[in-house]
Design a protein around this motif. Structure first.
Motif, PDB file in Angstrom:
ATOM      1  N   SER A  82      58.570   1.909  47.736  1.00  0.00           N
ATOM      2  CA  SER A  82      59.069   3.263  47.501  1.00  0.00           C
ATOM      3  C   SER A  82      58.198   3.963  46.465  1.00  0.00           C
ATOM      4  N   ILE A  83      57.706   5.155  46.809  1.00  0.00           N
ATOM      5  CA  ILE A  83      56.871   5.924  45.893  1.00  0.00           C
ATOM      6  C   ILE A  83      57.620   6.248  44.611  1.00  0.00           C
ATOM      7  N   THR A  84      58.909   6.568  44.715  1.00  0.00           N
ATOM      8  CA  THR A  84      59.662   6.951  43.528  1.00  0.00           C
ATOM      9  C   THR A  84      60.207   5.748  42.757  1.00  0.00           C
ATOM     10  N   SER A  85      60.249   4.590  43.405  1.00  0.00           N
ATOM     11  CA  SER A  85      60.598   3.377  42.657  1.00  0.00           C
ATOM     12  C   SER A  85      59.425   2.922  41.798  1.00  0.00           C
ATOM     13  N   ARG A  86      58.206   3.160  42.299  1.00  0.00           N
ATOM     14  CA  ARG A  86      57.027   2.641  41.604  1.00  0.00           C
ATOM     15  C   ARG A  86      56.919   3.080  40.144  1.00  0.00           C
ATOM     16  N   PRO A  87      57.049   4.369  39.803  1.00  0.00           N
ATOM     17  CA  PRO A  87      56.866   4.731  38.394  1.00  0.00           C
ATOM     18  C   PRO A  87      57.887   4.089  37.471  1.00  0.00           C
ATOM     19  N   VAL A  88      59.106   3.917  37.959  1.00  0.00           N
ATOM     20  CA  VAL A  88      60.139   3.279  37.131  1.00  0.00           C
ATOM     21  C   VAL A  88      59.840   1.794  36.979  1.00  0.00           C
ATOM     22  N   ARG A  89      59.499   1.136  38.059  1.00  0.00           N
ATOM     23  CA  ARG A  89      59.166  -0.284  37.996  1.00  0.00           C
ATOM     24  C   ARG A  89      57.927  -0.511  37.117  1.00  0.00           C
ATOM     25  N   LEU A  90      56.966   0.411  37.219  1.00  0.00           N
ATOM     26  CA  LEU A  90      55.762   0.302  36.400  1.00  0.00           C
ATOM     27  C   LEU A  90      56.091   0.462  34.924  1.00  0.00           C
ATOM     28  N   PHE A  91      56.896   1.446  34.591  1.00  0.00           N
ATOM     29  CA  PHE A  91      57.262   1.679  33.194  1.00  0.00           C
ATOM     30  C   PHE A  91      58.023   0.478  32.628  1.00  0.00           C
ATOM     31  N   ILE A  92      58.942  -0.051  33.404  1.00  0.00           N
ATOM     32  CA  ILE A  92      59.704  -1.229  32.978  1.00  0.00           C
ATOM     33  C   ILE A  92      58.768  -2.405  32.712  1.00  0.00           C
ATOM     34  N   ALA A  93      57.791  -2.600  33.606  1.00  0.00           N
ATOM     35  CA  ALA A  93      56.844  -3.705  33.444  1.00  0.00           C
ATOM     36  C   ALA A  93      55.939  -3.488  32.235  1.00  0.00           C
ATOM     37  N   TYR A 151      53.372   8.581  34.455  1.00  0.00           N
ATOM     38  CA  TYR A 151      53.938   7.572  35.356  1.00  0.00           C
ATOM     39  C   TYR A 151      54.453   8.237  36.634  1.00  0.00           C
ATOM     40  N   SER A 152      55.210   9.310  36.472  1.00  0.00           N
ATOM     41  CA  SER A 152      55.813   9.986  37.608  1.00  0.00           C
ATOM     42  C   SER A 152      54.771  10.648  38.501  1.00  0.00           C
ATOM     43  N   THR A 153      53.960  11.520  37.926  1.00  0.00           N
ATOM     44  CA  THR A 153      52.978  12.259  38.714  1.00  0.00           C
ATOM     45  C   THR A 153      51.900  11.329  39.265  1.00  0.00           C
ATOM     46  N   GLY A 154      51.521  10.314  38.494  1.00  0.00           N
ATOM     47  CA  GLY A 154      50.507   9.379  38.950  1.00  0.00           C
ATOM     48  C   GLY A 154      50.909   8.673  40.225  1.00  0.00           C
ATOM     49  N   SER A 155      52.149   8.227  40.299  1.00  0.00           N
ATOM     50  CA  SER A 155      52.613   7.549  41.508  1.00  0.00           C
ATOM     51  C   SER A 155      52.599   8.485  42.703  1.00  0.00           C
ATOM     52  N   ILE A 156      52.995   9.732  42.479  1.00  0.00           N
ATOM     53  CA  ILE A 156      53.069  10.695  43.576  1.00  0.00           C
ATOM     54  C   ILE A 156      51.666  11.082  44.056  1.00  0.00           C
ATOM     55  N   VAL A 157      50.747  11.299  43.138  1.00  0.00           N
ATOM     56  CA  VAL A 157      49.377  11.626  43.533  1.00  0.00           C
ATOM     57  C   VAL A 157      48.750  10.463  44.290  1.00  0.00           C
ATOM     58  N   ALA A 158      49.033   9.245  43.856  1.00  0.00           N
ATOM     59  CA  ALA A 158      48.464   8.060  44.510  1.00  0.00           C
ATOM     60  C   ALA A 158      48.979   7.862  45.926  1.00  0.00           C
ATOM     61  N   LEU A 159      50.001   8.614  46.303  1.00  0.00           N
ATOM     62  CA  LEU A 159      50.469   8.603  47.681  1.00  0.00           C
ATOM     63  C   LEU A 159      49.338   8.960  48.640  1.00  0.00           C
ATOM     64  N   GLY A 160      48.355   9.685  48.144  1.00  0.00           N
ATOM     65  CA  GLY A 160      47.214  10.068  48.978  1.00  0.00           C
ATOM     66  C   GLY A 160      46.445   8.886  49.522  1.00  0.00           C
ATOM     67  N   ASN A 161      46.582   7.717  48.903  1.00  0.00           N
ATOM     68  CA  ASN A 161      45.900   6.523  49.410  1.00  0.00           C
ATOM     69  C   ASN A 161      46.351   6.183  50.827  1.00  0.00           C
ATOM     70  N   ALA A 162      47.579   6.599  51.162  1.00  0.00           N
ATOM     71  CA  ALA A 162      48.104   6.289  52.497  1.00  0.00           C
ATOM     72  C   ALA A 162      47.317   6.980  53.596  1.00  0.00           C
ATOM     73  N   ILE A 163      46.793   8.179  53.302  1.00  0.00           N
ATOM     74  CA  ILE A 163      46.030   8.913  54.322  1.00  0.00           C
ATOM     75  C   ILE A 163      44.552   9.012  53.940  1.00  0.00           C
ATOM     76  N   GLN A 164      44.138   8.172  52.989  1.00  0.00           N
ATOM     77  CA  GLN A 164      42.756   8.142  52.507  1.00  0.00           C
ATOM     78  C   GLN A 164      42.278   9.543  52.086  1.00  0.00           C
ATOM     79  N   PHE A 165      43.122  10.211  51.321  1.00  0.00           N
ATOM     80  CA  PHE A 165      42.798  11.561  50.849  1.00  0.00           C
ATOM     81  C   PHE A 165      41.678  11.491  49.819  1.00  0.00           C
ATOM     82  N   ASP A 166      40.681  12.340  49.968  1.00  0.00           N
ATOM     83  CA  ASP A 166      39.496  12.318  49.114  1.00  0.00           C
ATOM     84  C   ASP A 166      39.707  13.209  47.886  1.00  0.00           C
TER      85      ASP A 166
END
Length: 223
Positions: free
Chosen positions: A9-20, A167-182
């Motif tokens: 989950s894109i929105t789970s990632r920033p929370v899980r990352l912050f916790i870690a 944490y929040s914006t970084g996870s959302i921007v990294a969503l671009g990896n799914a479509i190989q956004f340049d």
């Protein structure tokens, strides 16, 4: 504390990352989005919106990843959500900008309709219009992120120190990896995202997402 989440989950990632990153003791309970567990009566009773993540702290329950990040930072007196009213306002500003403006076009018009069947438009023409609209507006928002928010060469979104906004914006921007956004046309964004992805636990937390994105390789995307 307990976190209802899913590792892809894109929105789970920033929370899980912050916790870690902060070493917090939070038990994870995976809600299997791929089998529809978020639509079960049991989970609807927890979050009627049928979304993850959800944080439980005793008898206190909180939804929405941005609110959870702020709560975890503030309740533990972490500097990632500054106490200074003006610094805090800037964190709130960029998080609102991301969720209200950027994420709407980037996630829900461009990326998600291309990678998730339940987000695809009911007609090919509708899909085409959504993707073209999403791409056009996402490029505009990326330009704002690149020139306004990050244009002065800062390391993090609000200055020299990382905040929950990164944490929040970084996870959302990294969503671009799914479509190989340049991101090459947006060098400040690319550099900043590299800082986020260099966090100690990013790779481990993103493992499931990276695996899913890798499974999409070779597909043709609007990007």
């Amino acid at each position: 504390m307990k976190l209802y989440c899913h590792p892809a989950s894109i929105t789970s990632r920033p929370v899980r990352l912050f916790i870690a990153e902060k070493g917090l003791k939070v038990k994870e309970e995976v809600v299997d989005l791929f089998t529809g567990a978020h639509h079960s009566p049991e989970y609807i009773a927890i979050n009627p919106s049928r979304l993850v993540p959800v944080l439980e702290d005793g008898d206190f329950r909180l939804t929405e990843h941005g609110a959870i990040l702020k709560y975890l930072a503030e309740s533990n007196d972490f500097p990632e959500y500054p106490k200074d009213v003006k610094k805090r306002a800037k964190v709130n500003e960029i998080m609102d900008w991301t969720n209200i403006n950027f994420y709407r076009d980037w996630g829900y018009n461009l990326v998600y309709p291309q990678i998730f069947d339940h987000h695809k438009r009911p007609s090919s023409e509708g899909q085409k219009v959504a993707n073209e609209w999403g791409l056009k507006n996402s490029k505009f928002w990326f330009d704002v992120l690149n020139t306004h928010w990050l244009g002065d060469g800062r390391k993090w979104l609000t200055g020299d120190e990382i905040t929950v906004a990164d944490y929040s914006t970084g996870s959302i921007v990294a969503l671009g990896n799914a479509i190989q956004f340049d991101l090459t046309p947006y060098p400040n964004v690319k550099k900043w995202l590299a800082n986020v992805m260099a966090l100690k636990h990013w790779k481990a937390v993103s493992e499931s997402l990276d695996g899913y994105h890798a499974s999409l390789a070779g597909q043709a995307f609007v990007r």
